[in-house]
Design a protein around this motif. Structure first.
Motif, PDB file in Angstrom:
ATOM      1  N   LEU A 122      -7.675  22.994  16.600  1.00 48.41           N
ATOM      2  CA  LEU A 122      -7.233  24.668  16.807  1.00 48.41           C
ATOM      3  C   LEU A 122      -6.386  25.136  15.641  1.00 48.41           C
ATOM      4  O   LEU A 122      -6.510  26.101  14.956  1.00 48.41           O
ATOM      5  CB  LEU A 122      -6.435  24.726  18.127  1.00 48.41           C
ATOM      6  N   PHE A 123      -5.550  24.315  15.237  1.00 51.84           N
ATOM      7  CA  PHE A 123      -4.563  24.561  13.908  1.00 51.84           C
ATOM      8  C   PHE A 123      -5.408  24.802  12.921  1.00 51.84           C
ATOM      9  O   PHE A 123      -5.268  25.596  11.939  1.00 51.84           O
ATOM     10  CB  PHE A 123      -3.599  23.826  13.770  1.00 51.84           C
ATOM     11  N   LEU A 124      -6.489  23.954  12.592  1.00 47.31           N
ATOM     12  CA  LEU A 124      -7.402  23.872  11.636  1.00 47.31           C
ATOM     13  C   LEU A 124      -8.049  25.310  11.649  1.00 47.31           C
ATOM     14  O   LEU A 124      -8.109  25.854  10.444  1.00 47.31           O
ATOM     15  CB  LEU A 124      -8.425  22.574  11.535  1.00 47.31           C
ATOM     16  N   PHE A 125      -8.664  25.616  12.775  1.00 50.89           N
ATOM     17  CA  PHE A 125      -9.368  26.792  12.663  1.00 50.89           C
ATOM     18  C   PHE A 125      -8.669  28.227  12.607  1.00 50.89           C
ATOM     19  O   PHE A 125      -9.219  28.890  11.657  1.00 50.89           O
ATOM     20  CB  PHE A 125     -10.116  27.000  14.111  1.00 50.89           C
ATOM     21  N   VAL A 126      -7.377  28.077  12.914  1.00 52.70           N
ATOM     22  CA  VAL A 126      -6.364  29.245  12.751  1.00 52.70           C
ATOM     23  C   VAL A 126      -6.109  29.383  11.361  1.00 52.70           C
ATOM     24  O   VAL A 126      -6.062  30.610  10.730  1.00 52.70           O
ATOM     25  CB  VAL A 126      -5.254  29.039  13.475  1.00 52.70           C
TER      26      VAL A 126
ATOM     27  N   SER B 296       5.361  35.406  12.478  1.00 50.85           N
ATOM     28  CA  SER B 296       5.177  35.533  13.946  1.00 50.85           C
ATOM     29  C   SER B 296       4.858  34.026  14.458  1.00 50.85           C
ATOM     30  O   SER B 296       5.596  33.951  15.470  1.00 50.85           O
ATOM     31  CB  SER B 296       3.661  36.288  14.118  1.00 50.85           C
ATOM     32  N   VAL B 297       4.372  33.188  13.794  1.00 53.41           N
ATOM     33  CA  VAL B 297       4.476  31.818  14.123  1.00 53.41           C
ATOM     34  C   VAL B 297       5.729  31.430  14.207  1.00 53.41           C
ATOM     35  O   VAL B 297       6.215  30.616  15.534  1.00 53.41           O
ATOM     36  CB  VAL B 297       3.537  30.833  13.222  1.00 53.41           C
ATOM     37  N   VAL B 298       6.598  31.619  13.437  1.00 51.50           N
ATOM     38  CA  VAL B 298       8.118  31.089  13.208  1.00 51.50           C
ATOM     39  C   VAL B 298       8.799  31.446  14.523  1.00 51.50           C
ATOM     40  O   VAL B 298       9.566  30.968  15.163  1.00 51.50           O
ATOM     41  CB  VAL B 298       8.541  31.163  12.068  1.00 51.50           C
ATOM     42  N   VAL B 299       8.701  32.961  14.565  1.00 50.29           N
ATOM     43  CA  VAL B 299       9.659  33.753  15.295  1.00 50.29           C
ATOM     44  C   VAL B 299       8.921  33.327  16.873  1.00 50.29           C
ATOM     45  O   VAL B 299       9.818  33.148  17.740  1.00 50.29           O
ATOM     46  CB  VAL B 299       9.195  35.125  15.323  1.00 50.29           C
ATOM     47  N   LEU B 300       7.775  33.222  16.945  1.00 51.43           N
ATOM     48  CA  LEU B 300       7.265  32.833  18.414  1.00 51.43           C
ATOM     49  C   LEU B 300       7.563  31.412  18.976  1.00 51.43           C
ATOM     50  O   LEU B 300       7.974  30.998  19.980  1.00 51.43           O
ATOM     51  CB  LEU B 300       5.725  32.977  18.563  1.00 51.43           C
ATOM     52  N   GLY B 301       7.493  30.572  17.781  1.00 49.11           N
ATOM     53  CA  GLY B 301       7.930  28.989  18.071  1.00 49.11           C
ATOM     54  C   GLY B 301       9.618  29.141  18.336  1.00 49.11           C
ATOM     55  O   GLY B 301       9.752  28.243  19.573  1.00 49.11           O
TER      56      GLY B 301
ATOM     57  N   SER C 150       4.899  24.419  16.580  1.00 54.02           N
ATOM     58  CA  SER C 150       3.675  24.472  17.568  1.00 54.02           C
ATOM     59  C   SER C 150       4.220  24.891  18.892  1.00 54.02           C
ATOM     60  O   SER C 150       5.562  25.312  19.193  1.00 54.02           O
ATOM     61  CB  SER C 150       3.219  22.753  17.832  1.00 54.02           C
ATOM     62  N   PRO C 151       3.501  25.214  20.013  1.00 55.76           N
ATOM     63  CA  PRO C 151       3.982  25.727  21.237  1.00 55.76           C
ATOM     64  C   PRO C 151       4.650  24.485  21.786  1.00 55.76           C
ATOM     65  O   PRO C 151       4.650  23.125  21.556  1.00 55.76           O
ATOM     66  CB  PRO C 151       2.569  25.714  22.130  1.00 55.76           C
ATOM     67  N   PRO C 152       5.646  24.761  22.947  1.00 61.47           N
ATOM     68  CA  PRO C 152       6.290  23.744  23.454  1.00 61.47           C
ATOM     69  C   PRO C 152       5.821  22.597  24.171  1.00 61.47           C
ATOM     70  O   PRO C 152       6.280  21.602  24.054  1.00 61.47           O
ATOM     71  CB  PRO C 152       7.193  24.586  24.703  1.00 61.47           C
ATOM     72  N   LEU C 153       4.571  22.833  24.508  1.00 65.42           N
ATOM     73  CA  LEU C 153       3.757  21.668  24.962  1.00 65.42           C
ATOM     74  C   LEU C 153       3.571  20.572  24.091  1.00 65.42           C
ATOM     75  O   LEU C 153       3.614  19.482  24.425  1.00 65.42           O
ATOM     76  CB  LEU C 153       2.532  22.012  25.916  1.00 65.42           C
TER      77      LEU C 153
END
Length: 753
Positions: free
Chosen positions: A384-388, A413-418, A156-159
Motif C-alpha cells: 500500500l505504501f508503494l502504491f501511494v 499530512s502524513v506526518v501530522v496525522l501520524g 505509519s498508522p498506529p496498528l
C-alpha cells in the motif's frame, strides 16, 4: 519536468526509464547506505524507540503471552538450553517465534532480559525491511518515490507501528522476507550475466520465509506468477533449478521437524490448512459488503478496535489519505491516455505490476479464508505504501506546475496525522517502563509445550481421557519438573510452579477417584498447592454452569483430604459463579433467600452476589447511573456485616466489564466513573478492584506483580493516594488466600459495626 528517472540518475546513474513507462532496470550491486537512506532509517528507529519509551504501559504488548514466551526462548538461550532448541517452538507451523527468540537473546545479552530488549528483535527486522524496500524502489522508480515510501513507513498508522515492535515471529516480522524477495527478484530479472547466485539466494529467502510464517506463501505465489509472466519458459531454465535448490535448503527445517511430528505443521488451530479456505467466505462477503476483504482492510487500517468515534475517525482519515493519491493518479492517467491514445505503453514488467499481482493474491486469499483479523493484514501495508508513493510521484509528473506543493502538502499530512493518531497512546506518567520491566515469563510454557507435543485435539474437551491424562502427566514430569524447574531463579520457579499447578488442575478428575487424583496431586509443586485447589473450584464451576450446588458437590471429596484445601476449592467456586451464571434471578431475590454457607465462606458468597448484582443491573440498563441508583437502593437494606462484601463484588464487576473492555480508556475510567458512586461506597468498590487485579496476577501470563505490573499501572492511573490504598488492601486480601493453610485464618477482620 523532473522525472523519477532523473532522480535515479543523479543518485546512481543506473536507472534509465521513467515511472510512467515502467522500463526501470536494475544494474550493479545494491547501493551503499547513503545519507538519505541512513537518515530515514535513523528516523524510523528513533520513532519506534520513542514509542516504546512513551507508550501507555498497558499498551506495550499486543499479545502479551505470545510475546513474553518469545522472551522465554531468548532467556533459555542465554541461561542454557535444557531441551533441543526446536522443542521450545510454540506451535508446529511457524519457525518465526524461534527466530525472534534467537534474535532477542542477543539483545538480552546486551541490555538485560527486559521488555525493551525483547522489542528490539522485531524492530531490527522491520528496519531491514525498510532498507530492502528502499533499495528496490530507488532502482525501480527513483529516489523520490523511495523517500516517500520511507516517510509513509516511518509515520505509519498506529496498528502498523504497534506490530513493528511486537515480538511475535509471525505475519508482521515476515514482511522482511517479502522485501528481500522483491529486491532479489528484480536483481535476477535485470541481471544480463546469467548469474545463478541470485536465483539461489531468492530460493533460500523463499524457503526460510515460508518456514518463518505461512503468510509468506502469498509472496511466493506472486513471485512465481510474476516470474512466469516475465519468462514463460522459466521451468526449463537453470535459474529455476537453482531457485528450487535454494528453496529446499531454506525450507528444510520445516520438513525435518514435520517428518518427526507426522506433519503436524499442516494443522492451524487444530484444523487442516486447506479447511480454513472456502467459497462460503466469498458469498458472505458479497452478501455483506462490509465483510469484503478490501473494505475490512480499510476499516481497520489504523486500529482494529473501531467501536468508538475516535478510532473510526482515524481509520477513515488514513483511508482517505492513502486512497486520495491513488485515485487521483488513476483519473489523471486516464485523461492523459484519452488525450494521447498513441502514446507510449509499458513494455516491461514493473515493480508496480508485481505489487498489483501481490495485492490481488492477498485480497483473494483473505476473502476466501477465515483469516480475517487485522493482524493478518500486516504483509499488505508495504505494498500500500508503494502504491501511494508511486501515485504521488505520478500526480507530480502529470501536474508539473504544482508538483512540489503536492509533495509538501501530502507528506505534511502524513506526518501530522501520524503524530495526532499516536498522541492518545502515549503518556509521560511512567516513561521508560519497558527499560526495566521483565521481558519473559515461564507461565505459558507448559501449555504451549503440551500443544506442540500432544496428539491432535488434546485438551479441547472435558473430561480428559485416560490416555491423554497419562501423556500430560508424563510431560509435566519431564521436562518441567526434572529439567526446567530446578535451574530457574526463585521468581521464575514460582511462575512455572503456578502454571504447572493450574494445568494439573485442569486434568484432575472431580468424580472422587482417589487413586487417579492422588497421582496428579503428587506432581503439584508444593509452593503452588493452594493455586491447584483454588483452580479445582474454578473447574468445578465451569463444568456445572449456573448450578452452584452441583459444583460444591463435585469438590466435596476434598473434605476428606484437607479442610483447608476444600475451603479454597469452595472459594474458587464462589468467585467464578457470577462470571457466567444465568441472570434469571434478581439480586433482591438472592439476598432475601441466601444460600446456606459456613461462616468462613460468607464473605465470598456475598462478594459473588455483589458481582452478580452488578452484572444484572448493568446488563439490564447499560447505564452506570442506573447501576448506581440500584446500588444505593439495594445496599442499605442489607445487613451491615455483609455490605462491604457486596460492594467489593460490585467493584470486581466494574473492573472486569469496564477496565477490561477495549472501548473504555483505562487511563481515564477509574476516577471519573467512581465519582458517580457515593463516597461511602468507594472503599468497598476499590477493594473489589484490587481483588480483581489479584485474580489477573494469578492467571495472567505477565511476570510482573502488584505495583510493578504494567497492567496495574494502567488500571490505577488517576486514582488518589487514599483510593490506591484501598486497591492495595483488596489485592492483599486476595493474595492472603494462598498464603496460609486455612481459609478462615486468611479472611481479613470485619469492620467494626
Amino acid at each position: 519536468m523532473m522525472t523519477p528517472s532523473g532522480d535515479a540518475r543523479a543518485a546512481d546513474g543506473n536507472v534509465t526509464s521513467q515511472v510512467g513507462t515502467g522500463g526501470a532496470r536494475f544494474a550493479g550491486p545494491p547501493p551503499a547506505i547513503n545519507v538519505s537512506l541512513g537518515a530515514l532509517l535513523l528516523l524510523f528507529v528513533a520513532s519506534r524507540l520513542l514509542y516504546l519509551l512513551l507508550v501507555e504501559p498497558g499498551s506495550l504488548f499486543i499479545w502479551p503471552g505470545d510475546e513474553l514466551y518469545r522472551g522465554t526462548i531468548a532467556h533459555e538461550l542465554v541461561t542454557g538450553l535444557k531441551m533441543p532448541f526446536t522443542e521450545y517452538r510454540p506451535n508446529n507451523y511457524e519457525g518465526g517465534p524461534l527466530v525472534i527468540g534467537a534474535l532477542a537473546a542477543g539483545f538480552f545479552l546486551l541490555f538485560g532480559p527486559t521488555v525493551f530488549a525483547l522489542k528490539l528483535a522485531p524492530l531490527l527486522l522491520f528496519t531491514l525491511a525498510l532498507a530492502f524496500w528502499y533499495w528496490t524502489i530507488r532502482r525501480a522508480a527513483g529516489e523520490r518515490v523511495a523517500r516517500s515510501f520511507a516517510i509513509l513507513f516511518c509515520f505509519s498508522p498506529p496498528l502498523f507501528t504497534a506490530y513493528s515492535v511486537a515480538a511475535l515471529g509471525t505475519h508482521s516480522e515476515g514482511i522482511v522476507f517479502s522485501a528481500l524477495t522483491v529486491l532479489l527478484l528484480f536483481r535476477m530479472l535485470s541481471d544480463e550475466t546469467g548469474s545463478l547466485a541470485f536465483p539461489a539466494l531468492l530460493g533460500l529467502t523463499a524457503g526460510v520465509g515460508l518456514w518463518f510464517g505461512y503468510a509468506y506463501g502469498l509472496t511466493l505465489l506472486a513471485l512465481l506468477g510474476f516470474w512466469f509472466w516475465h519468462d514463460t519458459g522459466m521451468l526449463w531454465r537453470a535459474r529455476f533449478a537453482w531457485f528450487a535448490l535454494g528453496f529446499g535448503v531454506g525450507f528444510s527445517p520445516w520438513i525435518i521437524l514435520n517428518v518427526q511430528t507426522h506433519f503436524a505443521g499442516l494443522m492451524i488451530h487444530n484444523i487442516n490448512v486447506w479447511e480454513h479456505f472456502g467459497v462460503d467466505h466469498l458469498w458472505d462477503g458479497l452478501s455483506h459488503p462490509r465483510r469484503l476483504a478490501p473494505v475490512e482492510f480499510l476499516a481497520t487500517i489504523a486500529s482494529d478496535e473501531s467501536s468508538d468515534l475516535y478510532r473510526r475517525a482515524v481509520n477513515l482519515l488514513y483511508s482517505l489519505l492513502y486512497l486520495g493519491p491513488i485515485l487521483t493518479a488513476g483519473v489523471l492517467r486516464r485523461k492523459t491516455v484519452r488525450s494521447d491514445p498513441a502514446g507510449a505503453r509499458p513494455t516491461r514488467r514493473t515493480l508496480e505490476g508485481f505489487g498489483i499481482l501481490y495485492v490481488v493474491v492477498f485480497a483473494l486469499a483473505v476473502q476466501f479464508s477465515d483469516f480475517r483479523a487485522a493482524w493478518y493484514h500486516l504483509p499488505a501495508y508495504p505494498f500500500l505504501f508503494l502504491f501511494v508513493a508511486h501515485s504521488l510521484a505520478r500526480c507530480q509528473d502529470l501536474v508539473p506546475r504544482v508538483q512540489w506543493k503536492i509533495q509538501t502538502v501530502f507528506l505534511a499530512s502524513v506526518v501530522v496525522l501520524g503524530l495526532g493518531a499516536h498522541a492518545p497512546l502515549l503518556t509521560l506518567d511512567r516513561p521508560g517502563a519497558a527499560l526495566s520491566a521483565k521481558g519473559y515469563s515461564y507461565v505459558g510454557m507448559p501449555t504451549l509445550y503440551l500443544d506442540t507435543h500432544a496428539s491432535e485435539g488434546l485438551g479441547d474437551h472435558d473430561p480428559i481421557l485416560e490416555d491423554e491424562r497419562d501423556l500430560i502427566l508424563e510431560l509435566v514430569q519431564r521436562p518441567f519438573l526434572s529439567d526446567i524447574l530446578p535451574k530457574l531463579s526463585s521468581d521464575d520457579q514460582r511462575e512455572l510452579s503456578r502454571a504447572i499447578a493450574l494445568m494439573l488442575a485442569g486434568t484432575a478428575p472431580l468424580n472422587g477417584q482417589a487413586g487417579e487424583f492422588s497421582r496428579i496431586e503428587r506432581l503439584v509443586p508444593s509452593p503452588a498447592a493452594p493455586h491447584f485447589y483454588y483452580a479445582l473450584g474454578l473447574k468445578a464451576m465451569g463444568q456445572c454452569r449456573n448450578d452452584v450446588e452441583k459444583a460444591v458437590t463435585a469438590v466435596h471429596f476434598l473434605q476428606q483430604r484437607s479442610i483447608a484445601w476444600h475451603q479454597l476449592a469452595l472459594v474458587g467456586i464462589y468467585r467464578s459463579w457470577p462470571r457466567a451464571a444465568a441472570l434469571d434471578s434478581s439480586p433482591e431475590s438472592l439476598a432475601n433467600s441466601p444460600a446456606p454457607v459456613t461462616p468462613e465462606l460468607q464473605p465470598h458468597y456475598w462478594r459473588a452476589l455483589g458481582h452478580l448484582a452488578g452484572r444484572y443491573w448493568y446488563d439490564t440498563d447499560r447505564s452506570l447511573s442506573q447501576l448506581n441508583a440500584h446500588l444505593q437502593s439495594f445496599v442499605p437494606r442489607l445487613d451491615p456485616s455483609v455490605q462491604r462484601y457486596v460492594l467489593q463484588g460490585v467493584g470486581e464487576f466494574l473492573f472486569t466489564h469496564l477496565i477490561m473492555t477495549p472501548w473504555v480508556r483505562p487511563a481515564e475510567m477509574p476516577p471519573v466513573e467512581l465519582e458517580r458512586f457515593p463516597h461511602a461506597y468507594h472503599q468497598g468498590l476499590l477493594e473489589g478492584w484490587g481483588m480483581e487485579l489479584g485474580e489477573i496476577d494469578l492467571f495472567a501470563e505477565f511476570p510482573w506483580k502488584s505495583s510493578e505490573s504494567l497492567f496495574w499501572i494502567t488500571s490505577t492511573k488517576g486514582l488518589a493516594a487514599r483510593s490506591l490504598v484501598s486497591v492495595q488492601q483488596g489485592k492483599a486480601q486476595f493474595d492472603a488466600l494462598f498464603e496460609g493453610p486455612a481459609v478462615k485464618a486468611l479472611e481479613p477482620p470485619r469492620p467494626a459495626r
